[in-house]
Design a protein around this motif. Sequence first.
Motif, PDB file in Angstrom:
ATOM      1  N   GLU A   7     -55.231  40.364 -98.981  1.00 11.56           N
ATOM      2  CA  GLU A   7     -56.344  40.145 -99.904  1.00 11.56           C
ATOM      3  C   GLU A   7     -56.862  41.458-100.468  1.00 11.56           C
ATOM      4  O   GLU A   7     -57.112  41.580-101.669  1.00 11.56           O
ATOM      5  CB  GLU A   7     -57.492  39.403 -99.198  1.00 11.56           C
ATOM      6  N   ASP A   8     -57.011  42.458 -99.583  1.00 15.38           N
ATOM      7  CA  ASP A   8     -57.478  43.773-100.031  1.00 15.38           C
ATOM      8  C   ASP A   8     -56.536  44.369-101.076  1.00 15.38           C
ATOM      9  O   ASP A   8     -56.970  44.903-102.091  1.00 15.38           O
ATOM     10  CB  ASP A   8     -57.575  44.749 -98.847  1.00 15.38           C
TER      11      ASP A   8
ATOM     12  N   GLN B   9     -56.896  42.584-104.381  1.00 10.97           N
ATOM     13  CA  GLN B   9     -58.166  42.989-104.999  1.00 10.97           C
ATOM     14  C   GLN B   9     -58.019  44.334-105.696  1.00 10.97           C
ATOM     15  O   GLN B   9     -58.368  44.495-106.862  1.00 10.97           O
ATOM     16  CB  GLN B   9     -59.241  43.147-103.905  1.00 10.97           C
TER      17      GLN B   9
ATOM     18  N   LEU C 132     -60.415  34.589-102.560  1.00  9.51           N
ATOM     19  CA  LEU C 132     -59.777  35.658-103.342  1.00  9.51           C
ATOM     20  C   LEU C 132     -59.738  35.283-104.825  1.00  9.51           C
ATOM     21  O   LEU C 132     -60.044  36.108-105.690  1.00  9.51           O
ATOM     22  CB  LEU C 132     -58.361  35.920-102.820  1.00  9.51           C
TER      23      LEU C 132
ATOM     24  N   SER D 192     -63.113  35.821-106.275  1.00  6.59           N
ATOM     25  CA  SER D 192     -63.520  37.206-106.472  1.00  6.59           C
ATOM     26  C   SER D 192     -62.751  37.877-107.610  1.00  6.59           C
ATOM     27  O   SER D 192     -63.287  38.725-108.313  1.00  6.59           O
ATOM     28  CB  SER D 192     -63.419  38.009-105.168  1.00  6.59           C
ATOM     29  N   ILE D 193     -61.507  37.457-107.820  1.00 13.44           N
ATOM     30  CA  ILE D 193     -60.764  38.011-108.953  1.00 13.44           C
ATOM     31  C   ILE D 193     -61.330  37.468-110.265  1.00 13.44           C
ATOM     32  O   ILE D 193     -61.454  38.187-111.254  1.00 13.44           O
ATOM     33  CB  ILE D 193     -59.244  37.678-108.857  1.00 13.44           C
TER      34      ILE D 193
ATOM     35  N   LEU E 159     -64.375  39.342-111.017  1.00 12.50           N
ATOM     36  CA  LEU E 159     -64.035  40.686-111.496  1.00 12.50           C
ATOM     37  C   LEU E 159     -63.827  40.694-113.000  1.00 12.50           C
ATOM     38  O   LEU E 159     -64.259  41.609-113.694  1.00 12.50           O
ATOM     39  CB  LEU E 159     -62.759  41.159-110.783  1.00 12.50           C
TER      40      LEU E 159
END
Lengths: 208, 85
Positions: A56-57, A60, B63, B66-67, B70
């Motif tokens: 995930e990191d 991102q 995820l 959050s993308i 962004l």
Amino acid sequence: MDKPDPTHHTKNREKKESLSREERQKQLEFQHEAVVHLNTLYNYALHLTMNPSDAEDLVQETYLKAYRFFNSFERGTNCKAWLFKILKNNYINRFRKNSKEPGKVDYDLIKDFYHSIKDTRTDTSETDTDYFHSLLHEEVYQALHSLPEEFREVIQLCDIEGFTYEEIANMVESPIGTVRSRLYRGRKLLREQLEGYAKKYGFNTDNI
Amino acid sequence: MNCKKAGVFISASVDGELSLIEEQEFLLHLSECKECSLEFEEAKRTKMIIREKIIKFKAPQALISSIMQLTSFSTKEHEDTLLYE
């Protein structure tokens, strides 16, 4: 507080709106070109790190960087390949250059996942004699992961992600000829592994 | 073409990555060599096996969110600014 100057205010808002419009266009294009590859990027990150939180990191970071440098993305070229390259570089910087170890490899998670998938060995009536059909997801996965990274990587990029040799060569920063021979040698090794499983089940692989 | 050279060609042919000339050279060898023909069929199957048996993991919802955030952050900021004004 001073009363805001109405002219200044309007100007400011106009400036903001036009900036935003530009930004908005970039976002739309980014979503259309880059964000659509999120699942495949995560999947690749997970295979690289074998740890969901590291994966995930990585994803991102990749998207942050990709967004920041989206202007340098050559329009009309393969955006997925571009993202994969950024991700790969991030991975190297994070886990190799600083000789930091990736988080604990979560073999259990992957094993559980593969176990949760129906055993395909039970529904292959017409292909009983075909040892390939008897292979389990988990076994193919293990065989792939038993290969040295340089071989596993090209097989993954070619067979799973469907990149061309040229795209792969660019990603792994090696000539196409190298990609070609790595694929050849990697597949040979993989076959040996898979045949090992087949023998375990008593399939005769002498003629293969 | 000898069988040793054909080995690399088998792998590349499965991926459709041979040039026209190479492909012709390769097919000619296959027509003369039973062993390499079998090898070729096997290589096609191996590729299929990998494609079919390796599971593709999907990104977790957190995820994805959050993308998405962004890439819509500035839009939201823009909306907020408008609202505030």
